[in-house]
Design a protein around this motif. Structure first.
Motif, PDB file in Angstrom:
ATOM      1  N   MET A 138       0.801  -1.221   0.000  1.00 58.88           N
ATOM      2  CA  MET A 138       0.000   0.000   0.000  1.00 58.88           C
ATOM      3  C   MET A 138       0.833   1.270   0.000  1.00 58.88           C
ATOM      4  O   MET A 138       0.330   2.338  -0.335  1.00 58.88           O
ATOM      5  CB  MET A 138      -0.925   0.023   1.222  1.00 58.88           C
ATOM      6  CG  MET A 138      -2.040  -0.994   1.188  1.00 58.88           C
ATOM      7  SD  MET A 138      -3.070  -0.899   2.668  1.00 58.88           S
ATOM      8  CE  MET A 138      -3.531   0.827   2.633  1.00 58.88           C
TER       9      MET A 138
ATOM     10  N   ASN B  40       4.569   3.717  -0.449  1.00 54.42           N
ATOM     11  CA  ASN B  40       5.904   4.047  -0.947  1.00 54.42           C
ATOM     12  C   ASN B  40       6.691   4.654   0.202  1.00 54.42           C
ATOM     13  O   ASN B  40       6.139   5.409   1.007  1.00 54.42           O
ATOM     14  CB  ASN B  40       5.841   5.037  -2.108  1.00 54.42           C
ATOM     15  CG  ASN B  40       5.258   4.411  -3.362  1.00 54.42           C
ATOM     16  OD1 ASN B  40       5.548   3.263  -3.682  1.00 54.42           O
ATOM     17  ND2 ASN B  40       4.434   5.167  -4.085  1.00 54.42           N
TER      18      ASN B  40
ATOM     19  N   LYS C 215       0.271   4.657  -1.953  1.00 53.56           N
ATOM     20  CA  LYS C 215       0.381   4.671  -3.406  1.00 53.56           C
ATOM     21  C   LYS C 215      -0.872   5.307  -4.008  1.00 53.56           C
ATOM     22  O   LYS C 215      -1.927   5.324  -3.373  1.00 53.56           O
ATOM     23  CB  LYS C 215       0.563   3.246  -3.923  1.00 53.56           C
ATOM     24  CG  LYS C 215       1.888   2.630  -3.532  1.00 53.56           C
ATOM     25  CD  LYS C 215       2.035   1.229  -4.099  1.00 53.56           C
ATOM     26  CE  LYS C 215       3.387   0.625  -3.718  1.00 53.56           C
ATOM     27  NZ  LYS C 215       3.540  -0.752  -4.241  1.00 53.56           N
ATOM     28  N   PRO C 216      -0.747   5.859  -5.225  1.00 52.98           N
ATOM     29  CA  PRO C 216      -1.896   6.558  -5.815  1.00 52.98           C
ATOM     30  C   PRO C 216      -3.169   5.721  -5.847  1.00 52.98           C
ATOM     31  O   PRO C 216      -4.260   6.229  -5.610  1.00 52.98           O
ATOM     32  CB  PRO C 216      -1.405   6.896  -7.226  1.00 52.98           C
ATOM     33  CG  PRO C 216       0.084   6.969  -7.101  1.00 52.98           C
ATOM     34  CD  PRO C 216       0.457   5.959  -6.075  1.00 52.98           C
ATOM     35  N   GLU C 217      -3.025   4.408  -6.130  1.00 52.99           N
ATOM     36  CA  GLU C 217      -4.232   3.581  -6.227  1.00 52.99           C
ATOM     37  C   GLU C 217      -4.884   3.344  -4.868  1.00 52.99           C
ATOM     38  O   GLU C 217      -6.046   2.935  -4.786  1.00 52.99           O
ATOM     39  CB  GLU C 217      -3.904   2.239  -6.889  1.00 52.99           C
ATOM     40  CG  GLU C 217      -2.825   1.439  -6.177  1.00 52.99           C
ATOM     41  CD  GLU C 217      -1.444   1.702  -6.740  1.00 52.99           C
ATOM     42  OE1 GLU C 217      -0.624   0.791  -6.699  1.00 52.99           O
ATOM     43  OE2 GLU C 217      -1.216   2.833  -7.223  1.00 52.99           O
ATOM     44  N   PHE C 218      -4.107   3.593  -3.778  1.00 47.30           N
ATOM     45  CA  PHE C 218      -4.666   3.437  -2.441  1.00 47.30           C
ATOM     46  C   PHE C 218      -4.898   4.775  -1.749  1.00 47.30           C
ATOM     47  O   PHE C 218      -5.352   4.807  -0.607  1.00 47.30           O
ATOM     48  CB  PHE C 218      -3.742   2.592  -1.561  1.00 47.30           C
ATOM     49  CG  PHE C 218      -3.580   1.181  -2.042  1.00 47.30           C
ATOM     50  CD1 PHE C 218      -4.552   0.232  -1.780  1.00 47.30           C
ATOM     51  CD2 PHE C 218      -2.449   0.806  -2.754  1.00 47.30           C
ATOM     52  CE1 PHE C 218      -4.402  -1.071  -2.224  1.00 47.30           C
ATOM     53  CE2 PHE C 218      -2.291  -0.492  -3.206  1.00 47.30           C
ATOM     54  CZ  PHE C 218      -3.274  -1.443  -2.940  1.00 47.30           C
TER      55      PHE C 218
ATOM     56  N   GLU D 246      -6.979   7.288  -2.164  1.00 43.19           N
ATOM     57  CA  GLU D 246      -8.344   7.638  -1.795  1.00 43.19           C
ATOM     58  C   GLU D 246      -8.882   6.701  -0.727  1.00 43.19           C
ATOM     59  O   GLU D 246      -9.604   7.117   0.179  1.00 43.19           O
ATOM     60  CB  GLU D 246      -9.242   7.600  -3.035  1.00 43.19           C
ATOM     61  CG  GLU D 246      -8.854   8.610  -4.094  1.00 43.19           C
ATOM     62  CD  GLU D 246      -8.874  10.030  -3.566  1.00 43.19           C
ATOM     63  OE1 GLU D 246      -9.673  10.307  -2.661  1.00 43.19           O
ATOM     64  OE2 GLU D 246      -8.099  10.870  -4.058  1.00 43.19           O
ATOM     65  N   LYS D 247      -8.515   5.417  -0.828  1.00 42.85           N
ATOM     66  CA  LYS D 247      -8.968   4.459   0.178  1.00 42.85           C
ATOM     67  C   LYS D 247      -8.332   4.706   1.525  1.00 42.85           C
ATOM     68  O   LYS D 247      -8.897   4.373   2.560  1.00 42.85           O
ATOM     69  CB  LYS D 247      -8.668   3.031  -0.278  1.00 42.85           C
ATOM     70  CG  LYS D 247      -9.383   2.628  -1.548  1.00 42.85           C
ATOM     71  CD  LYS D 247      -9.029   1.211  -1.937  1.00 42.85           C
ATOM     72  CE  LYS D 247      -9.715   0.803  -3.233  1.00 42.85           C
ATOM     73  NZ  LYS D 247      -9.363  -0.582  -3.627  1.00 42.85           N
TER      74      LYS D 247
END
Length: 417
Positions: free
Chosen positions: A218, A220, A258-261, A263-264
């Protein structure tokens, strides 16, 4: 090493020796002044001593190496090496010799033998040699079990075992602390700072070869232990990264989702896995040790049903002049909310715009960005407060004070002076 085995006459003799690197020989130089009674006697004796360094006889460190005189200490993360020798002390030819070495820990039993096949025969005064290696991954009591089975020339099958007990010690004391970023925008970036305190609890200095953080999927990670100077970075601990006995060193890391996480991450609840520390060191003549911590876990901060954070806010504003901020409202609950925004003025902060306006419905885990305008009537460091969000479905109001701070200055002070 402790050996306990019932006494019995056997044709074979088993010898086990731990393999470690030697240490530098040290001596105690004795000197005196030329006008003293011995004169230069001590100097001549040290010059003739083969263990001293020529031209530097007064140094305690010599040119020779000393073989280990005892079993020594074994630390977690080091590689345990042992030499096993089975010698035929008899005048008979022994057949079907099988040597097996197992390491018993508190949780498991490991087979360390390089080969599990039997040797066809062993003539008198001959021996079978083997070297075993094992990276120690548990602390506490370890027992090396060496078993030998063989057949005499008369067909009699014999068997004996020897037990070697030793303790594995902890070389490092590792403590970790988590900090949330203190900046006003940290609530948007979800930055987490990890401080790792590493203490050398052995009796000898260590060369810290590597201390790194392996993040989970999740995050970096950015290492904050290097100071950028030109093209190359320099460690904050200097070029010689030695850790003396009982000394403690702090390492700092910054983790970002990370960008994909990203918002979550705003609605993560409960325990989250950050990653694990990988520590590599060397001691004495280059003996290497390595430790990996278990997965570091952090309790995610609780935000309640609604999380209010700031996406944009100026650092400094002028007195009695409107300025803009952007709020981010995230629905952290598991139900849809219908929100109404109310803005309440404080002694120093005055909101510009209509209070009590409808923001609409916000689905679970969804968010909306809300630009707002306000001004301050008092100079200095002022706290932004007075926002109220009401869920019309449950008739529940959420109050948000001390959201952020802004420095208010008078633009006319410099002109008047």
């Amino acid at each position: 090493m402790d050996v306990n085995q019932a006494k019995q006459e056997h044709l074979l003799a088993l010898k086990v020796m731990r393999l470690t690197k030697p240490t530098l020989f040290t001596n105690m130089p004795v000197t005196c002044e030329d006008r003293d009674l011995p004169g230069n006697l001590f100097g001549h004796l040290m010059e003739e001593d083969p263990s001293t360094i020529k031209g530097a006889e007064a140094l305690m460190l010599g040119e020779m190496l000393t073989l280990p005189q005892n079993f020594g200490n074994i630390f977690l993360g080091e590689t345990f090496s042992s030499y096993i020798s089975v010698h035929n002390d008899s005048n008979q030819v022994v057949k079907d010799i099988l040597v097996k070495a197992d390491l018993q820990t508190s949780s498991q039993r490991l087979n360390l033998s390089a080969s599990n096949s039997a040797v066809a025969e062993l003539k008198p005064e001959c021996c079978i040699d083997d070297v075993i290696h094992h990276e120690v991954k548990e602390i506490g009591t370890h027992i090396l079990v060496c078993a030998v089975s063989y057949t005499t020339q008369y067909g009699e099958k014999l068997y004996f075992r020897k037990f070697f007990k030793f303790q594995v010690l902890k070389p490092l004391d590792v403590k970790t602390k988590f900090y949330n970023a203190e900046s006003d925008l940290s609530s948007v970036t979800d930055e987490v700072f990890l401080e790792a305190q590493i203490q050398n609890i052995t009796t000898s200095p260590m060369f810290m070869e590597k201390v790194s953080l392996e993040p989970s999927m999740m995050y970096n990670v950015t290492e904050l232990n290097i100071v950028e100077s030109g093209d190359q970075g320099e460690s904050t601990f200097g070029k010689m990264s030695y850790l003396q006995p009982m000394d403690t060193r702090q390492y700092l890391y910054c983790l970002k989702p990370k960008p994909e996480f990203a918002e979550k991450a705003g609605v993560i609840k409960g325990v989250t896995v950050i990653g694990k520390l990988d520590i590599v060191w060397k001691t004495n003549l280059g003996e290497r040790g390595r430790l990996q911590t278990s997965q570091l876990q952090r309790m995610a901060p609780g935000y309640g049903d609604i999380r209010l954070s700031l996406e944009m806010i100026p650092d400094t504003v002028n007195l009695e002049e409107p300025f803009d901020i952007i709020c981010k409202i995230t629905n952290c609950s598991e139900r849809t909310m219908d929100l109404v925004l109310e803005m309440c003025n404080t002694r120093s902060i005055h909101w510009c715009g209509v209070s009590g306006r409808q923001l609409g419905k916000v689905s679970p885990s969804a968010f909306l960005s809300l630009p707002l305008k306000l001004l301050s009537s008092i100079q200095g460091l002022q706290s932004i407060s007075g926002l109220r969000l009401t869920d019309t479905f449950l008739k529940r109001t959420y109050e948000y004070d001390d959201i952020a701070q802004v420095c208010v200055v008078c633009p006319y002070m410099g002109n008047e002076s």
